[in-house]
Design a protein around this motif. Structure first.
Motif, PDB file in Angstrom:
ATOM      1  N   MET A  86      -7.141  13.737 -10.001  1.00 29.18           N
ATOM      2  CA  MET A  86      -8.458  13.315  -9.749  1.00 29.18           C
ATOM      3  C   MET A  86      -9.340  13.184 -11.188  1.00 29.18           C
ATOM      4  O   MET A  86      -9.847  12.344 -11.576  1.00 29.18           O
ATOM      5  N   SER A  87      -8.900  14.030 -12.021  1.00 27.64           N
ATOM      6  CA  SER A  87      -9.662  14.357 -13.355  1.00 27.64           C
ATOM      7  C   SER A  87      -9.088  13.199 -14.225  1.00 27.64           C
ATOM      8  O   SER A  87      -9.848  12.694 -15.219  1.00 27.64           O
ATOM      9  N   LEU A  93      12.025  16.274 -10.581  1.00 23.95           N
ATOM     10  CA  LEU A  93      11.842  15.613  -9.314  1.00 23.95           C
ATOM     11  C   LEU A  93      10.720  14.988  -9.004  1.00 23.95           C
ATOM     12  O   LEU A  93       9.511  15.314  -9.238  1.00 23.95           O
ATOM     13  N   VAL A  94      10.962  13.845  -8.566  1.00 25.16           N
ATOM     14  CA  VAL A  94       9.580  12.869  -8.498  1.00 25.16           C
ATOM     15  C   VAL A  94       9.324  12.701  -6.729  1.00 25.16           C
ATOM     16  O   VAL A  94      10.670  12.743  -6.184  1.00 25.16           O
ATOM     17  N   THR A  95       8.344  13.177  -6.250  1.00 24.01           N
ATOM     18  CA  THR A  95       8.163  13.175  -4.925  1.00 24.01           C
ATOM     19  C   THR A  95       6.665  12.813  -4.251  1.00 24.01           C
ATOM     20  O   THR A  95       5.892  12.956  -5.044  1.00 24.01           O
ATOM     21  N   GLY A  96       6.986  11.966  -3.212  1.00 17.08           N
ATOM     22  CA  GLY A  96       5.546  11.583  -2.758  1.00 17.08           C
ATOM     23  C   GLY A  96       4.885  12.789  -1.816  1.00 17.08           C
ATOM     24  O   GLY A  96       3.735  12.772  -1.538  1.00 17.08           O
ATOM     25  N   ASN A  97       5.680  13.928  -1.683  1.00 15.91           N
ATOM     26  CA  ASN A  97       5.030  14.917  -1.128  1.00 15.91           C
ATOM     27  C   ASN A  97       4.425  15.776  -2.505  1.00 15.91           C
ATOM     28  O   ASN A  97       4.644  15.576  -3.434  1.00 15.91           O
ATOM     29  N   GLU A  98       3.239  16.523  -1.708  1.00 13.81           N
ATOM     30  CA  GLU A  98       2.616  17.448  -2.938  1.00 13.81           C
ATOM     31  C   GLU A  98       3.812  18.206  -3.317  1.00 13.81           C
ATOM     32  O   GLU A  98       4.738  18.652  -2.933  1.00 13.81           O
ATOM     33  N   HIS A  99       3.545  18.484  -4.746  1.00 11.14           N
ATOM     34  CA  HIS A  99       4.643  19.390  -5.397  1.00 11.14           C
ATOM     35  C   HIS A  99       4.088  20.076  -6.481  1.00 11.14           C
ATOM     36  O   HIS A  99       2.978  19.852  -7.044  1.00 11.14           O
ATOM     37  N   THR A 136      -7.225   1.034   0.040  1.00 14.31           N
ATOM     38  CA  THR A 136      -5.604   0.848   0.927  1.00 14.31           C
ATOM     39  C   THR A 136      -4.715   2.295   0.591  1.00 14.31           C
ATOM     40  O   THR A 136      -4.933   2.333  -0.483  1.00 14.31           O
ATOM     41  N   SER A 137      -3.763   2.563   1.442  1.00 11.81           N
ATOM     42  CA  SER A 137      -2.739   3.611   1.365  1.00 11.81           C
ATOM     43  C   SER A 137      -3.620   5.162   1.694  1.00 11.81           C
ATOM     44  O   SER A 137      -4.793   5.125   1.561  1.00 11.81           O
ATOM     45  N   GLN A 138      -2.746   5.854   2.122  1.00 11.40           N
ATOM     46  CA  GLN A 138      -3.336   7.009   2.852  1.00 11.40           C
ATOM     47  C   GLN A 138      -3.923   7.929   1.715  1.00 11.40           C
ATOM     48  O   GLN A 138      -3.213   8.002   0.612  1.00 11.40           O
ATOM     49  N   GLY A 139      -4.710   8.921   1.953  1.00  9.28           N
ATOM     50  CA  GLY A 139      -5.318   9.961   1.022  1.00  9.28           C
ATOM     51  C   GLY A 139      -6.206   9.563   0.139  1.00  9.28           C
ATOM     52  O   GLY A 139      -6.759   8.430   0.295  1.00  9.28           O
ATOM     53  N   SER A 153       0.758  -1.213  -0.089  1.00 11.66           N
ATOM     54  CA  SER A 153      -0.015   0.001   0.041  1.00 11.66           C
ATOM     55  C   SER A 153       0.738   1.325   0.129  1.00 11.66           C
ATOM     56  O   SER A 153       0.469   2.287  -0.582  1.00 11.66           O
ATOM     57  N   GLU A 154       2.159   1.293   0.451  1.00 12.74           N
ATOM     58  CA  GLU A 154       3.050   2.435   0.456  1.00 12.74           C
ATOM     59  C   GLU A 154       3.367   2.748  -0.802  1.00 12.74           C
ATOM     60  O   GLU A 154       3.403   3.872  -1.321  1.00 12.74           O
TER      61      GLU A 154
END
Lengths: 312, 628
Positions: free
Chosen positions: B482-483, B455-461, B346-349, B304-305
């Motif tokens: 989402m779109s 840059l790829v990141t799991g943070n909002e970017h 599953t997974s956050q968000g 899920s991560e």
């Protein structure tokens, strides 16, 4: 024109190419050892001869994970402890990339410890830099896997009852073919070791001692270090595995007693990298897999032709 | 039913060759021109323990296990050893015979190995034989095998015996043996096959009237499992990288891919755990290769991560989830459809993924291809959800179904030429995550491409991939991601991935998803034959949910029964959640005992439900509509 023309480009590389022209706001604390890693890495790049577009830097989470923000290249700021599996697959997908993984001691030796062991044993041709400051920094100062026994923190108020992880010994036993330790307080050695690590054809583990002036004022990385490869008192042969194990063991013990031994502990230049091993047994193609998707002339096999007969 | 179809069950102990024998049996019948379908049942043990496989064969297409069976070949469990009187696993020795009697249809045929089994150990055997008009043929298969070859060849003797009793030409078995066996094993097997066949014909007077049906195919057929189909779909769609960790039943896809990939110059990695497996798939995909990973419930939990990272970083990847009964390790070798909510949420968000659930072996191929096409076309993770039943069952499919052109298209990526004119940030980074992307899909660049670094990141970017917590940026990026799901919904709507059954203007509806589709289709046909007015739908799109099609379907019927293999009615719940109404129209027929539905159970459950009665079968559960 090749699909990946940045790879193997022959020209002089300037270390400033790796500095973002629009500097993001630095989030490392003043005096942080992570600046030392960043600087050493940028200085190493021109000698390695790789340009920003052929470097993939994969990081984990924590202060070390911010390295991508200040280092201009293809960057993958991933998740807690997972930089290694992402990095090694990228290397398998395109062995011509310069792949560097980086993380902290919590990220790399704690949550990602299992991946460390397995990536080392597979001997992927990549460099793994662990920012080792003996503390969880970004979560505000908890005991880490390399914190000394007895280390007190908010989560271990009575002092840690655990012996610290021995990263050099662990790397050696797991099968890393290049094992070194360096320190942010020694920029020249740090640069040299990073150049060697990147040029090494196999898994190069660099335990990079960094200081955390905010959360770990007691850490011993500030004290003068001894380079085992230069010091007269050590006649160390890094190609000798058992000597390396002994040396690593001594270095790991003495670190907590106040003596910092750095340098290259083990170098095995003969061992084939994982890609080479896989190619030799026919489990990996010679051409970079990723190239195919951009090659209009590549002939794609159909499962039908190969496999369907056995179902008839 | 029994007069024009064969439902042959071979039973024995795990490790006695039940799977390989039944596979050859099914293939022989397919080559003889029949349509075949297998159903397997096995314990979570390597050696010993009751196991069986059914092969159903008809002259018309068949896509469910059917009701019960009509011919039993009981081999005996050669690994059964119960020195204690009250052994934990029960009376193993006799199980291949005793455990299978409950489902044997009236008038059925029994062949059992007197070398290992004694019917006198079953107290009411004779009585049940008489009551059910069974026709019993006791044969010492063990002795025949030992005298003419080796004891392990009991299964060949059994096949020879049932072939004689059912009138199957031995030529098909001989061919299959010759294709798969080395000479030193082939000869004794052939001898045993013929000896038993001829002996049975000579020594027994056949009292039964069950014979193998006749049939012929218009075109060449192949016998495949759902796992084969998923793997071949992935390969044809250009997947050249897989990483995994073994776990039943996902291991099947992993194994097929691991053996196939070196043949096509791809890479398979067996790694330390499922977190690593999914992360490797992301790494390979990021570097420009079509990649997949997968697992079953517990292993998928670990994924899920990386799944969340794939959503946030918009790294395309296909994850397959092979459901087995849970919670936790549950029933490791038994099917269930209870991981639906797990893979959806599953997974956050907020979930920003696609979930597809193929309903049949042939659909599994189509949807495996579709999964990659969506993942790489929209830079989004796609989960292919199926279960132990679909993964392991064999079915004949026209060979031409798989004769498709490979698709090497890497989807939404830029070329270096395009990168030259593409927008870059003031810091020099390629705008990988453009706010103004069409359909929300912002093409990626691949490491090694000149001028493409980002840059790829799991943070909002922000657009260049830099970590960015600005509220406006957050909203813009969330809405763009989402779109993409909405765009996928339109893409899927155009492709008619749902399967309709029965008349368009029926009074009642039967709804199902995944592996129960074939069984529901058979039940719908039977119900309409019996004078009911029933329309069925097998739903394949779990996320995005096919809102329009399901609204239309549910508006067209008075009531609908949702058939699924779980205890909490997860698909019914999803339907109500997504559509926001129809709660009073939807009732559930559930089964969660470790066995898939039989068509008759659905027929009975449906009839009971419309009459407001309890479901007669203890193994299924009826849950009425809200407000009823």
């Amino acid at each position: 024109m090749s699909a990946f023309s940045a790879i193997g480009e022959e020209r002089e590389i300037d270390r400033e190419e790796f500095t973002p022209t629009l500097e993001p706001q630095a989030t490392w604390c003043p005096g942080c050892g992570d600046f030392g890693v960043l600087k050493a890495l940028k200085q190493a790049m021109p000698e390695v001869g790789r340009n920003p577009d052929e470097v993939l830097l994969v990081t984990g989470i924590g202060c070390s994970g911010k390295l991508n923000s200040y280092f201009e290249s293809y960057g993958y700021h991933s998740i807690h402890g997972r930089s290694l599996p992402i990095a090694r697959a990228a290397k398998l997908a395109n062995p011509e990339l310069e792949v560097i993984a980086a993380g902290g001691d919590g990220d790399g030796y704690g949550i990602g410890g299992n991946h460390f062991m397995h990536t080392a044993r597979e001997n992927h041709d990549m460099t793994y830099i662990v920012f080792d400051n003996e503390i969880f920094g970004l979560t505000k100062g908890q005991t880490s896997p390399t914190s000394p026994k007895g280390h007190k923190s908010k989560t271990q108020p009575h002092g840690s009852a655990k012996d610290p992880i021995r990263p050099l010994s662990l790397a050696l036993t797991s099968g890393a073919s290049y094992v070194a330790r360096t320190a942010a307080v020694n920029p020249n050695q740090a640069k040299e070791i990073l150049v060697e690590a990147m040029q090494h054809d196999g898994f190069a583990h660099v335990d990079f001692l960094t200081q955390c002036p905010t959360w770990n004022k007691d850490a011993r990385q500030y004290v003068p270090y001894t380079d085992i490869n230069d010091a007269d008192e050590y006649d160390h042969d890094p190609t000798d595995r058992s000597a390396a194990q002994e040396m690593a063991s001594e270095a790991e013990q003495s670190l907590y007693e106040g003596e910092v031994l750095t340098g290259r502990f083990y170098v095995d230049s003969d061992r084939p990298s994982y890609s080479e091993e896989k190619q030799a047994i026919g489990e990996m193609p010679e051409d970079p897999l990723a190239e195919r998707y951009f090659d209009d002339d590549y002939e794609w096999e159909r499962s039908h032709d190969l496999l369907l007969d056995r179902h008839k | 039913m029994t007069d024009h179809e064969l439902m042959w069950r071979i039973a024995g102990g795990s490790g006695d060759g039940i799977a390989s024998t039944s596979q050859n049996f099914a293939k022989a019948l397919m080559r003889a021109g029949l349509h075949v379908f297998t159903h397997r049942h096995y314990p979570s043990r390597i050696r010993g323990g009751h196991t069986y496989t059914e092969v159903r064969a008809k002259s018309e297409p068949v896509q469910s296990r059917g009701d019960g069976f009509n011919c039993l070949l009981a081999l005996g469990d050669s690994f059964a050893r119960n020195p204690q009187e009250d052994a934990y696993y029960g009376d193993e020795e006799i199980k291949p015979l005793s455990e299978n009697l409950d489902e044997l249809n009236e008038g059925g045929v029994i062949v059992y190995d007197t070398g290992l089994l004694d019917s006198e150990d079953i107290p009411d055997f004779e009585q049940r034989v008489e009551e059910n008009d069974w026709h019993v043929y006791p044969i010492n298969l063990r002795e025949i095998a030992r005298d003419h070859g080796r004891e392990v060849m009991r299964n060949t003797a059994g096949v020879g015996a049932t072939a004689a009793l059912l009138g199957i030409d031995l030529e098909y078995f001989e061919q299959l043996m010759a294709e798969s066996m080395p000479e030193d094993i082939l000869e004794p097997n052939k001898e045993i096959l013929h000896y038993t066949h001829d002996m049975v014909e000579e020594e027994f007077e056949f009292t039964h009237d069950l014979r193998v049906p006749e049939g012929s195919h218009d075109e060449e057929q192949v016998l495949l499992s759902g796992s084969d189909s998923i793997a071949y779909g992935a390969l044809d769609e250009g997947c050249r990288f897989i990483a995994g960790y073994p776990m039943t039943p996902w291991t099947e896809v992993f194994t097929i891919m691991s053996q196939a990939l070196p043949e096509v110059g791809g890479v398979s990695e067996q790694v330390e755990d499922e977190i690593a497996a999914a992360a490797l798939a992301l790494g390979a995909s990021h570097a420009g290769v079509k990649a997949m990973s997968g697992s079953s419930g517990g292993g998928f939990a670990l994924m899920s991560e990386p799944l969340g990272l794939a959503e946030m970083s918009e790294t395309p990847v296909v994850l397959v989830e092979a459901m087995r009964a849970g919670p936790s390790t549950g029933l490791p070798t038994k099917p269930e459809q209870a991981d639906l909510e797990h893979v959806l949420y599953t997974s956050q968000g907020d979930s920003n993924r696609v979930v597809l659930a193929p309903g049949t072996v042939s659909e599994a191929y189509e949807q495996s291809r579709l999964a990659f096409r969506i993942a790489y076309g929209y830079n989004i993770p796609v989960i292919l959800l199926y279960d132990q039943k679909l993964g392991g069952e064999l079915m004949n499919v026209p060979a031409s179904h798989f004769d498709r052109e490979p698709n090497p298209d890497l989807g939404a990526v830029t070329t270096e030429e395009e990168l030259e004119d593409a927008p870059h940030g003031p810091g020099g980074k390629f705008y990988r995550y453009r706010y103004d992307a069409e359909d929300g899909v912002s093409p990626r660049s691949i490491p090694g491409q000149k001028g493409g670094h980002f840059l790829v990141t799991g943070n909002e970017h922000n657009q260049a991939g830099h970590i960015d917590e600005d509220p406006t940026n957050r909203v813009t990026q969330m809405e763009r991601r989402m779109s993409k799901v909405e765009a996928v919904r339109e893409f899927l709507d155009d492709r008619d991935t749902q399967t309709y059954m029965g008349p368009d203007d029926a009074e009642y509806g039967l709804i199902t998803f995944g592996s129960q589709q074939g069984t529901v289709e058979e039940a719908v046909a039977r119900l309409n034959d019996a004078g009911h007015s029933v329309r069925g739908i097998g739903v394949s799109d779990m996320m995005p949910y096919p809102e329009e099609e399901m609204t239309e379907f549910l508006e067209s019927v008075d009531e609908a029964l949702v058939v699924e293999m779980n205890a909490s009615g997860q698909f019914r719940g999803l339907t109500q959640k997504e559509l926001g109404r129809f709660g009073d129209k939807l009732s559930s027929l559930l089964k969660y005992n470790g066995e898939p539905f039989e068509p008759a159970e659905i027929v009975q459950g449906f009839e009971a439900s419309i009459q407001g009665q309890d479901v007669p079968d203890q193994q299924t559960t009826y849950v009425p509509a809200a407000g009823d």
